[in-house]
Design a protein around this motif. Sequence first.
Motif, PDB file in Angstrom:
ATOM      1  N   THR A   9       0.749  -0.990  -0.390  1.00  0.00           N
ATOM      2  CA  THR A   9      -0.163  -0.466   0.078  1.00  0.00           C
ATOM      3  C   THR A   9       1.009   1.348   0.215  1.00  0.00           C
ATOM      4  OG1 THR A   9      -1.684  -0.959   1.051  1.00  0.00           O
ATOM      5  CG2 THR A   9      -1.686   1.050   1.614  1.00  0.00           C
ATOM      6  N   PHE A  10       0.378   2.766  -0.613  1.00  0.00           N
ATOM      7  CA  PHE A  10       1.700   3.483  -0.718  1.00  0.00           C
ATOM      8  C   PHE A  10       0.388   4.324   0.061  1.00  0.00           C
ATOM      9  CE2 PHE A  10       3.099   1.378  -4.670  1.00  0.00           C
ATOM     10  CZ  PHE A  10       4.722   1.126  -4.380  1.00  0.00           C
ATOM     11  N   THR A  11       1.072   5.247   0.588  1.00  0.00           N
ATOM     12  CA  THR A  11       0.031   5.951   1.431  1.00  0.00           C
ATOM     13  C   THR A  11       0.281   7.376   0.957  1.00  0.00           C
ATOM     14  OG1 THR A  11       0.138   5.649   2.635  1.00  0.00           O
ATOM     15  CG2 THR A  11      -0.929   6.987   3.016  1.00  0.00           C
ATOM     16  N   VAL A  12      -0.280   8.728   0.401  1.00  0.00           N
ATOM     17  CA  VAL A  12       0.624  10.645  -0.199  1.00  0.00           C
ATOM     18  C   VAL A  12      -0.684  10.648   0.251  1.00  0.00           C
ATOM     19  CG1 VAL A  12       0.958  11.121  -2.591  1.00  0.00           C
ATOM     20  CG2 VAL A  12       0.911   8.878  -2.288  1.00  0.00           C
ATOM     21  N   LYS A  13       0.751  11.507   0.761  1.00  0.00           N
ATOM     22  CA  LYS A  13       0.037  12.552   1.861  1.00  0.00           C
ATOM     23  C   LYS A  13      -0.375  14.444   0.510  1.00  0.00           C
ATOM     24  CE  LYS A  13       1.738  12.039   6.428  1.00  0.00           C
ATOM     25  NZ  LYS A  13       2.230  11.432   6.781  1.00  0.00           N
ATOM     26  N   SER A  65      -4.584   6.728   1.097  1.00  0.00           N
ATOM     27  CA  SER A  65      -3.651   5.363   0.249  1.00  0.00           C
ATOM     28  C   SER A  65      -4.533   4.342  -0.718  1.00  0.00           C
ATOM     29  CB  SER A  65      -3.789   4.133   1.593  1.00  0.00           C
ATOM     30  OG  SER A  65      -4.922   4.200   1.952  1.00  0.00           O
ATOM     31  N   THR A  66      -3.604   3.794  -1.498  1.00  0.00           N
ATOM     32  CA  THR A  66      -3.299   2.966  -2.812  1.00  0.00           C
ATOM     33  C   THR A  66      -3.162   1.531  -2.406  1.00  0.00           C
ATOM     34  OG1 THR A  66      -2.862   5.036  -4.361  1.00  0.00           O
ATOM     35  CG2 THR A  66      -3.186   2.673  -5.233  1.00  0.00           C
ATOM     36  N   LYS A  67      -4.000   0.136  -2.833  1.00  0.00           N
ATOM     37  CA  LYS A  67      -3.334  -0.539  -2.545  1.00  0.00           C
ATOM     38  C   LYS A  67      -3.245  -1.026  -3.917  1.00  0.00           C
ATOM     39  CE  LYS A  67      -3.971  -3.922   0.451  1.00  0.00           C
ATOM     40  NZ  LYS A  67      -4.417  -5.042   1.969  1.00  0.00           N
ATOM     41  N   GLY A  99      -4.587  -3.300 -16.848  1.00  0.00           N
ATOM     42  CA  GLY A  99      -4.377  -1.415 -17.095  1.00  0.00           C
ATOM     43  C   GLY A  99      -3.453  -0.806 -16.300  1.00  0.00           C
ATOM     44  N   SER A 100      -3.306   0.679 -17.067  1.00  0.00           N
ATOM     45  CA  SER A 100      -2.397   1.586 -16.291  1.00  0.00           C
ATOM     46  C   SER A 100      -2.825   1.591 -15.014  1.00  0.00           C
ATOM     47  CB  SER A 100      -2.643   2.644 -16.960  1.00  0.00           C
ATOM     48  OG  SER A 100      -1.987   3.790 -16.093  1.00  0.00           O
ATOM     49  N   GLY A 101      -2.580   1.323 -13.667  1.00  0.00           N
ATOM     50  CA  GLY A 101      -2.637   1.842 -12.197  1.00  0.00           C
ATOM     51  C   GLY A 101      -2.450   0.508 -11.877  1.00  0.00           C
ATOM     52  N   SER A 102      -2.949  -0.990 -12.513  1.00  0.00           N
ATOM     53  CA  SER A 102      -3.530  -2.116 -11.672  1.00  0.00           C
ATOM     54  C   SER A 102      -2.110  -2.732 -11.323  1.00  0.00           C
ATOM     55  CB  SER A 102      -3.236  -3.545 -13.206  1.00  0.00           C
ATOM     56  OG  SER A 102      -2.528  -3.505 -13.552  1.00  0.00           O
ATOM     57  N   GLY A 103      -1.373  -1.614 -11.053  1.00  0.00           N
ATOM     58  CA  GLY A 103      -0.096  -3.037  -9.858  1.00  0.00           C
ATOM     59  C   GLY A 103       1.247  -3.285 -10.955  1.00  0.00           C
ATOM     60  N   LYS A 104       1.400  -3.380 -12.196  1.00  0.00           N
ATOM     61  CA  LYS A 104       2.524  -4.423 -12.683  1.00  0.00           C
ATOM     62  C   LYS A 104       3.561  -4.240 -12.314  1.00  0.00           C
ATOM     63  CE  LYS A 104       0.758  -4.147 -16.153  1.00  0.00           C
ATOM     64  NZ  LYS A 104      -0.439  -2.090 -16.332  1.00  0.00           N
ATOM     65  N   SER A 105       3.947  -2.971 -12.096  1.00  0.00           N
ATOM     66  CA  SER A 105       5.244  -2.083 -12.185  1.00  0.00           C
ATOM     67  C   SER A 105       4.882  -2.977 -10.610  1.00  0.00           C
ATOM     68  CB  SER A 105       5.198  -0.848 -12.344  1.00  0.00           C
ATOM     69  OG  SER A 105       4.842  -0.866 -13.736  1.00  0.00           O
ATOM     70  N   THR A 106       4.831  -2.614  -9.590  1.00  0.00           N
ATOM     71  CA  THR A 106       4.966  -2.871  -8.008  1.00  0.00           C
ATOM     72  C   THR A 106       5.244  -3.928  -7.862  1.00  0.00           C
ATOM     73  OG1 THR A 106       3.679  -0.913  -7.765  1.00  0.00           O
ATOM     74  CG2 THR A 106       4.512  -2.219  -5.946  1.00  0.00           C
ATOM     75  N   LEU A 107       4.590  -5.312  -8.480  1.00  0.00           N
ATOM     76  CA  LEU A 107       4.339  -5.874  -8.350  1.00  0.00           C
ATOM     77  C   LEU A 107       6.082  -6.547  -8.473  1.00  0.00           C
ATOM     78  CD1 LEU A 107       3.617  -9.300  -7.829  1.00  0.00           C
ATOM     79  CD2 LEU A 107       2.762  -9.083 -10.300  1.00  0.00           C
TER      80      LEU A 107
HETATM   81  N1  LIG Z   1       5.975   5.695  -5.375  1.00  0.00           N
HETATM   82  C1  LIG Z   1       4.612   5.523  -5.336  1.00  0.00           C
HETATM   83  N2  LIG Z   1       3.575   6.583  -4.988  1.00  0.00           N
HETATM   84  C2  LIG Z   1       2.903   6.765  -4.676  1.00  0.00           C
HETATM   85  N3  LIG Z   1       1.614   5.349  -5.648  1.00  0.00           N
HETATM   86  C3  LIG Z   1       2.368   4.747  -6.610  1.00  0.00           C
HETATM   87  C4  LIG Z   1       3.494   4.190  -5.929  1.00  0.00           C
HETATM   88  N4  LIG Z   1       4.082   3.117  -6.917  1.00  0.00           N
HETATM   89  C5  LIG Z   1       3.230   3.010  -7.667  1.00  0.00           C
HETATM   90  N5  LIG Z   1       1.705   3.851  -6.758  1.00  0.00           N
HETATM   91  C6  LIG Z   1       0.231   3.390  -6.831  1.00  0.00           C
HETATM   92  O1  LIG Z   1       0.347   2.139  -7.554  1.00  0.00           O
HETATM   93  C7  LIG Z   1      -1.092   2.104  -8.321  1.00  0.00           C
HETATM   94  C8  LIG Z   1       0.174   0.307  -9.317  1.00  0.00           C
HETATM   95  O2  LIG Z   1       0.788   1.739 -10.089  1.00  0.00           O
HETATM   96  P1  LIG Z   1       2.243   0.192 -10.686  1.00  0.00           P
HETATM   97  O3  LIG Z   1       2.100  -0.810  -9.984  1.00  0.00           O
HETATM   98  O4  LIG Z   1       3.101   1.301 -11.368  1.00  0.00           O
HETATM   99  O5  LIG Z   1       0.695   0.627 -11.327  1.00  0.00           O
HETATM  100  P2  LIG Z   1       0.723   0.168 -13.176  1.00  0.00           P
HETATM  101  O6  LIG Z   1       2.098  -0.708 -13.413  1.00  0.00           O
HETATM  102  O7  LIG Z   1      -0.108  -1.839 -13.608  1.00  0.00           O
HETATM  103  O8  LIG Z   1       0.269   0.838 -14.346  1.00  0.00           O
HETATM  104  C9  LIG Z   1      -1.539   3.362  -8.545  1.00  0.00           C
HETATM  105  O9  LIG Z   1      -2.424   3.724  -8.379  1.00  0.00           O
HETATM  106  C10 LIG Z   1      -0.151   4.333  -8.858  1.00  0.00           C
HETATM  107  O10 LIG Z   1      -0.790   5.454  -8.470  1.00  0.00           O
END
Ligand SMILES: Nc1ncnc2c1ncn2[C@@H]1O[C@H](COP(=O)(O)OP(=O)(O)O)[C@@H](O)[C@H]1O
Length: 330
Positions: free
Chosen positions: A16-20, A31-33, A53-61
């Motif tokens: 989970t990312f928390t953005v202020k 916060s975004t899970k 799709g965009s923002g589905s968490g692929k890069s984070t994974l």
């Molecule tokens: N460093 C970060 N700080 C805050 N939110 C983030 C960060 N990285 C990713 N997110 C959020 O997490 C979600 C998944 O992002 P991401 O993994 O980049 O998705 P994808 O690669 O599928 O487009 C999105 O809502 C994105 O805005």
Amino acid sequence: MNAQKNLIDVRGVSKTFTVKSGTFFRKAAASTKAVNNVSLTIRKGEILGCVGGSGSGKSTLGRMIMRLIEPDDGAILFDGTDLRTLSPEAMRQYRKRLQIVFQDPLQSLNPRRTVAENIARPLMNFGTSPAVANRRVDELLELVGLDPRQSYRYPHEYSGGQCQRIAIARALALEPEFLFLDEPVSALDVSIQAQILNLLSELQKKLDLTFLFVSHDLKIVKQFCDRTVVMYRGCMLETGTSEEVYRDPKHPFTRDFLGTVLHVRKDSRWEQAAERAEDLESATRQSEAGCIYAGTCADRFQRCREAAPALTEIEGARHVACHLYSQPKQ
Ligand SMILES: Nc1ncnc2c1ncn2[C@@H]1O[C@H](COP(=O)(O)OP(=O)(O)O)[C@@H](O)[C@H]1O
Ligand SMILES: [Mg+2]
């Protein structure tokens, strides 16, 4: 080598990312899970596709697998080892075995360094002598189909596709076993995409590599990957062989997603679905337990609002997180 051995083992990982945001006095934290309880394995020598799709968490994974981001929960094993248990020096050595290729090659290439310097950098960081590094740079450029005699040039003198070849050469410099390919062809023209995919496919076989290949295009994933996982808002909704997922998508999201890829006016249709999701998101949020896709799903029924479906095996390698398959309709 045992072809069945898992090189990557992801167990119940969340982030989970928390953005202020807001003013100094009135700070609001959203916060975004980004990744929600994902488990998957990648076998040695396998190409696993990850679509969504965009923002589905692929890069984070992928970044969590690379240990560029620490998961909040769960564990990730690389070749049977939980990398969290390693000392900093052991981790540094391990890092050689995992490398990343970005959508934008300039994310890994320094525009102020020559191509040779860019590719040699990881080698020098690990103590390779300049003479050996130079020979290796030539080998690597040949491996990715570029002329080593041009290695004194700068990245901006190359086309997008050539820059991606250079970024791949750089990623291969330390002889990794695993590459996280984060939308490596998404920014390229279709004809160039095919050339880069062919190159990656050749390299994968030649060097016995294991890939996690991220894309938002199920068609490319079908052509390139052995198995596919489908992501939506941090959750894994479906997995199977790429062929099966493409030919016979089970999850309503995968069907909608495939529709957006195959049909004309795809963007507007996808946007409409996304808008509907936003509208209905609050309703779904009220029952946090519900299916993540319940707000948009055309096949939803009562239970979808009440409980999140677990990823369940439906046949062979097919797993789907959907009440249509896991529970009797209510
Ligand atoms: N460093 C970060 N700080 C805050 N939110 C983030 C960060 N990285 C990713 N997110 C959020 O997490 C979600 C998944 O992002 P991401 O993994 O980049 O998705 P994808 O690669 O599928 O487009 C999105 O809502 C994105 O805005
Ligand atoms: Mg991404």
